[in-house]
Motif scaffolding. Structure first.
Motif, short mmCIF file in Angstrom:
data_model
loop_
_atom_site.label_atom_id
_atom_site.label_comp_id
_atom_site.label_asym_id
_atom_site.label_seq_id
_atom_site.Cartn_x
_atom_site.Cartn_y
_atom_site.Cartn_z
N LEU A 129 -1.65 -4.95 -4.59
CA LEU A 129 -1.72 -5.76 -3.37
C LEU A 129 -0.41 -6.50 -3.12
O LEU A 129 0.01 -6.66 -1.98
N GLU A 130 0.23 -6.93 -4.18
CA GLU A 130 1.53 -7.59 -4.06
C GLU A 130 2.53 -6.65 -3.41
O GLU A 130 3.28 -7.03 -2.52
N ALA A 131 2.53 -5.38 -3.84
CA ALA A 131 3.45 -4.40 -3.28
C ALA A 131 3.14 -4.13 -1.81
O ALA A 131 4.04 -3.95 -1.00
N ARG A 132 1.86 -4.12 -1.47
CA ARG A 132 1.45 -3.78 -0.11
C ARG A 132 1.58 -4.95 0.86
O ARG A 132 2.00 -4.78 2.00
N TYR A 133 1.20 -6.14 0.41
CA TYR A 133 1.12 -7.29 1.32
C TYR A 133 2.07 -8.43 0.98
O TYR A 133 2.10 -9.42 1.71
N GLY A 134 2.84 -8.30 -0.07
CA GLY A 134 3.63 -9.41 -0.58
C GLY A 134 4.46 -10.16 0.46
O GLY A 134 4.47 -11.38 0.47
N THR A 135 5.13 -9.45 1.33
CA THR A 135 5.97 -10.11 2.33
C THR A 135 5.28 -10.25 3.68
O THR A 135 5.86 -10.80 4.61
N ARG A 136 4.05 -9.74 3.78
CA ARG A 136 3.36 -9.72 5.07
C ARG A 136 2.29 -10.81 5.20
O ARG A 136 1.80 -11.03 6.30
N VAL A 137 1.87 -11.41 4.11
CA VAL A 137 0.74 -12.35 4.17
C VAL A 137 1.07 -13.53 5.06
O VAL A 137 2.24 -13.91 5.16
N PRO A 138 0.06 -14.05 5.71
CA PRO A 138 -1.33 -13.63 5.69
C PRO A 138 -1.58 -12.43 6.59
O PRO A 138 -0.93 -12.25 7.61
N VAL A 139 -2.56 -11.61 6.19
CA VAL A 139 -2.95 -10.44 6.95
C VAL A 139 -4.48 -10.42 7.03
O VAL A 139 -5.15 -10.53 6.00
N LEU A 140 -5.00 -10.26 8.23
CA LEU A 140 -6.43 -10.11 8.43
C LEU A 140 -6.71 -8.62 8.55
O LEU A 140 -6.10 -7.93 9.36
N ARG A 141 -7.62 -8.12 7.72
CA ARG A 141 -7.92 -6.67 7.68
C ARG A 141 -9.40 -6.43 7.95
O ARG A 141 -10.25 -7.14 7.44
N ASP A 142 -9.66 -5.40 8.73
CA ASP A 142 -11.01 -4.92 8.96
C ASP A 142 -11.22 -3.74 8.01
O ASP A 142 -10.64 -2.68 8.20
N GLU A 143 -12.02 -3.94 7.00
CA GLU A 143 -12.24 -2.90 6.00
C GLU A 143 -12.98 -1.69 6.56
O GLU A 143 -12.87 -0.60 6.02
N ARG A 144 -13.72 -1.87 7.62
CA ARG A 144 -14.50 -0.75 8.17
C ARG A 144 -13.62 0.29 8.84
O ARG A 144 -13.90 1.48 8.77
N ASP A 145 -12.57 -0.15 9.51
CA ASP A 145 -11.73 0.83 10.22
C ASP A 145 -10.25 0.77 9.81
O ASP A 145 -9.45 1.54 10.33
N GLY A 146 -9.91 -0.15 8.92
CA GLY A 146 -8.54 -0.21 8.40
C GLY A 146 -7.53 -0.93 9.27
O GLY A 146 -6.36 -1.02 8.91
N ARG A 147 -7.98 -1.46 10.43
CA ARG A 147 -7.04 -2.19 11.28
C ARG A 147 -6.59 -3.46 10.58
O ARG A 147 -7.34 -4.06 9.83
N GLU A 148 -5.35 -3.87 10.86
CA GLU A 148 -4.80 -5.09 10.29
C GLU A 148 -4.10 -5.91 11.36
O GLU A 148 -3.47 -5.36 12.26
N LEU A 149 -4.24 -7.20 11.22
CA LEU A 149 -3.56 -8.15 12.10
C LEU A 149 -2.61 -8.97 11.25
O LEU A 149 -3.03 -9.73 10.39
N ASP A 150 -1.32 -8.72 11.44
CA ASP A 150 -0.29 -9.41 10.65
C ASP A 150 0.04 -10.76 11.25
O ASP A 150 -0.02 -10.95 12.47
N TRP A 151 0.43 -11.68 10.40
CA TRP A 151 0.95 -12.97 10.82
C TRP A 151 2.30 -12.75 11.47
O TRP A 151 3.03 -11.87 11.03
#
Length: 79
Positions: free
Chosen positions: A41-63
């Protein structure tokens, strides 16, 4: 609304702001996951947090996002 996850970090002022924005948007129940606890998760989101993710369809809303963007994200999800 099950399946929402907020990826965040410990001691993250942007994450604190995101929580306030999500409260303003009246975001339904969501889980918080701290990326600090996982190398993957650090590799995937480390510089992007906070990120809101919808687990059902994979959409993400980046800060940065505001209450309007969160509401639009939720409406798009339910459409």
């Amino acid at each position: 609304m099950p399946g929402l996850i907020l990826y965040q970090r410990d001691y993250c002022h942007l994450c604190d702001q995101a929580l306030a924005v999500m409260a303003e948007a009246r975001t339904p129940d969501f889980d918080s996951i701290w990326v600090d606890d996982s190398d993957e998760l650090e590799a995937r989101y480390g510089t992007r947090v906070p990120v809101l993710r919808d687990e059902r369809d994979g959409r993400e809303l980046d800060w940065p996002f505001d209450a309007e963007a969160v509401r639009a994200f939720l409406v798009e999800k339910s459409a």
